[in-house]
Design an enzyme around this catalytic site. Structure first.
Site, PDB file in Angstrom:
ATOM      1  N   SER A  59       0.817  -1.216   0.000  1.00 35.36           N
ATOM      2  CA  SER A  59       0.000   0.000   0.000  1.00 35.36           C
ATOM      3  C   SER A  59       0.855   1.273   0.000  1.00 35.36           C
ATOM      4  CB  SER A  59      -0.939  -0.012   1.205  1.00 35.36           C
ATOM      5  OG  SER A  59      -0.201  -0.183   2.395  1.00 35.36           O
ATOM      6  N   ASP A 114      10.450   0.874  -2.159  1.00 29.27           N
ATOM      7  CA  ASP A 114       9.491  -0.117  -1.660  1.00 29.27           C
ATOM      8  C   ASP A 114       9.190   0.144  -0.189  1.00 29.27           C
ATOM      9  OD1 ASP A 114       7.811  -2.296  -1.598  1.00 29.27           O
ATOM     10  OD2 ASP A 114       9.350  -3.784  -2.083  1.00 29.27           O
ATOM     11  N   GLY A 115       8.071  -0.381   0.266  1.00 31.80           N
ATOM     12  CA  GLY A 115       7.690  -0.299   1.677  1.00 31.80           C
ATOM     13  C   GLY A 115       8.385  -1.377   2.486  1.00 31.80           C
ATOM     14  N   ALA A 116       8.037  -1.455   3.762  1.00 32.90           N
ATOM     15  CA  ALA A 116       8.573  -2.509   4.647  1.00 32.90           C
ATOM     16  C   ALA A 116       7.575  -2.713   5.782  1.00 32.90           C
ATOM     17  CB  ALA A 116       9.934  -2.106   5.205  1.00 32.90           C
ATOM     18  N   GLU A 136      10.978  -9.147  -4.543  1.00 35.65           N
ATOM     19  CA  GLU A 136      11.492  -7.902  -3.953  1.00 35.65           C
ATOM     20  C   GLU A 136      12.982  -8.044  -3.637  1.00 35.65           C
ATOM     21  OE1 GLU A 136       7.451  -6.247  -1.762  1.00 35.65           O
ATOM     22  OE2 GLU A 136       8.887  -7.377  -0.587  1.00 35.65           O
TER      23      GLU A 136
HETATM   24  O1  LIG Z   1       7.020  -6.467   1.628  1.00 40.55           O
HETATM   25  C1  LIG Z   1       5.971  -6.038   1.214  1.00 40.55           C
HETATM   26  C2  LIG Z   1       5.092  -6.820   0.320  1.00 40.55           C
HETATM   27  O2  LIG Z   1       5.494  -8.147   0.241  1.00 40.55           O
HETATM   28  C3  LIG Z   1       5.534  -4.667   1.583  1.00 40.55           C
HETATM   29  O3  LIG Z   1       6.510  -3.765   1.206  1.00 40.55           O
HETATM   30  C4  LIG Z   1       5.305  -4.587   3.050  1.00 40.55           C
HETATM   31  O4  LIG Z   1       4.418  -5.635   3.411  1.00 40.55           O
HETATM   32  C5  LIG Z   1       4.734  -3.237   3.470  1.00 40.55           C
HETATM   33  O5  LIG Z   1       3.445  -3.131   2.977  1.00 40.55           O
HETATM   34  P1  LIG Z   1       2.565  -1.830   3.177  1.00 40.55           P
HETATM   35  O6  LIG Z   1       3.241  -0.722   2.458  1.00 40.55           O
HETATM   36  O7  LIG Z   1       1.222  -2.201   2.569  1.00 40.55           O
HETATM   37  O8  LIG Z   1       2.448  -1.549   4.655  1.00 40.55           O
END
Ligand SMILES: O=C(CO)[C@H](O)[C@H](O)COP(=O)(O)O
Length: 270
Positions: A59, A114-116, A136
């Site tokens: 997200s 990317d997120g984490a 990823e």
């Molecule tokens: O690793 C991931 C997907 O596999 C995402 O980057 C992680 O889960 C963070 O998600 P979000 O931005 O929805 O909080």
């Protein structure tokens, strides 16, 4: 619910360098999604025309991909090639007209965003609660710069020991055998190993046709490198969600502003 925190306040502040900090003129109450968007927009400021970009999943990353699409449409970015980290991101990027390729054609990526799920003070990450950890890790590991975007709720003292899941991607063949090996390997940390379920209670299947076991640990793992190696040595394991020493920069959006941390030095907002 306030909406007034304009990410362009940060984006247009010419005085900011990549390692500076921006604070809004006054504190505001923001939703978690607004914070994610702010972090994502800030990260997209690192994008330059001509770059090969790793496009993250989740997200938070979705906001970054939307923003890249918007800048391309406006002609403010040109000649971008995106390498998506999941089928979902691939669909989103295609719908936005972002030209796509893959690691075979572009083994070196200029920048990934990317997120984490968790970030520790050393910028080690847990990722993969959205299910895309293998692609990823391949793509972000091939990146000259990896910018992680999070809201402040993702910051932790120790990754993996928060009872939230450390995802491990495994082959479907005899998955119970592998899940039990994982559980017993991490038993000392108070570990439960649960197969991730998807629609209609069936196993969640990754983009690579594998399963995910979510490892719920009660205690932090101490030597992360040693635990990482031990997990990867188990036959049946494909990859795990610890991203150690991979992030170049983490952009953290919080109620009081944006904080940018990088491997070499950290700045804080007031
Ligand atoms: O690793 C991931 C997907 O596999 C995402 O980057 C992680 O889960 C963070 O998600 P979000 O931005 O929805 O909080």
């Amino acid at each position: 619910m306030a909406l007034a925190y304009d990410p362009l306040f940060i984006a247009s502040d010419k005085a900011l360098s990549a390692f500076d900090v921006a604070s809004p003129p006054h504190p505001m109450i923001l939703t978690q999604d607004e914070l994610k968007r702010i972090a994502a927009y800030k990260a997209v400021e690192f994008v330059e025309s001509g770059m090969v970009l790793g496009l993250g999943t989740g997200s938070t990353a979705k906001h970054a991909v939307d923003r890249i699409g918007e800048l391309l449409r406006q002609g403010k970015l040109e000649n971008i090639v995106g390498i998506p980290t999941s089928k979902k991101t691939q669909e989103q990027a295609l719908s936005l007209g972002i030209p796509l390729s893959d690691l075979d054609a572009h083994p070196v990526i200029d920048l990934s965003i990317d997120g984490a799920d968790e970030v520790d003070p050393y910028l080690n990450l847990v990722k993969g609660r959205g299910g895309s950890l293998l692609r990823e890790k391949m793509i972000e590991g091939a990146s000259k710069k990896f910018v992680v975007i999070v809201d402040e709720s993702k910051m932790v003292k120790h990754i993996g020991g928060s009872k939230l899941a450390l995802p491990v991607e495994i082959v479907p063949f005899c998955w119970k055998f592998t899940a039990e090996k994982l559980r017993s390997l991490l038993e000392g940390y108070g570990c439960e190993a649960n197969l991730r379920l998807g629609e209609k209670g069936k196993p969640f299947v990754t983009d690579n046709g594998n399963y995910i076991v979510d490892m719920h640990l009660e205690e932090d793992m101490g030597d992360l490198g040693a635990v990482s190696d031990a997990i990867l040595r188990l036959p049946g394991v494909v990859e795990h969600g610890m991203f150690l020493d991979m992030a170049s920069t983490v952009i953290i959006a919080g109620e009081l502003g944006v904080k940018i941390k990088n491997k070499q030095h950290t700045t804080t907002s007031s």
